[in-house]
Design a protein around this motif. Structure first.
Motif: not given
Length: 165
Positions: A121-122, A124-127, A129-131, A134, A145
């Motif tokens: 998830v971390t 993905a967020k760096q790329e 994406f929203q998770w 959240d 994602l």
């Protein structure tokens, strides 16, 4: 406005047959998906993308799970109400040592003392994406994602399109 008059504004979902939808994932979502798979693999966390673009029919079939079809409810979005329908979302699972897909958020297959799910998830967020974990409200979609490109679902339903790279 005249005194005593009330005006109600409400949202009427679009007719799914009238939506102008893509026929696959947005190119940037594809690029970031592939980067995420590579980064997770380099960290010793093999992942599987379990879903991406969905047709209206596919979304409606998922929606019926736990309702008119057997199984538990997996979505609250009908056809045309999911970013999957607009090619802007993917779902993932971890792969265990036997190569089986798992959705265990406590699993530490690379044995680094961190939960693999949280590591993915971390990344993905760096790329960008929203998770789904959240999401506000009671329904959390942990494998989900998405990249909304700053557009709301209503804007997408009205025909606005995310930029192409």
């Amino acid at each position: 406005m005249l005194p005593g008059w009330l005006i109600y504004y409400y949202f009427v979902p679009p007719d799914p047959d009238e939506l102008e939808l893509p026929d696959g994932l947005h190119p940037l979502v594809v690029e970031k998906r592939d980067i995420l798979i590579g980064r997770a693999g380099e960290a010793g966390i093999p992942i599987l993308i379990t879903d991406g673009y969905r047709t209206i029919e596919d979304q409606n079939q998922l929606y019926e799970r736990g309702r008119s079809q057997p199984g538990k409810i997996v979505t609250y979005a009908r056809g045309g109400e999911s970013l999957h329908n607009f090619g802007l979302a993917i779902d993932f699972a971890l792969l265990n040592k036997k190569g089986n897909a798992i959705w265990d958020m406590q699993y530490d297959g690379n044995r680094n003392g961190k939960r693999d799910w949280a590591e993915v998830v971390t990344m993905a967020k760096q790329e960008g994406f929203q998770w789904g974990g959240d999401f506000k409200g009671s329904f959390k979609d942990y494998p989900h994602l998405e990249m909304g490109f700053g557009l709301s679902l209503r804007e997408l339903q009205r025909g606005e399109k995310p930029p192409l790279p």
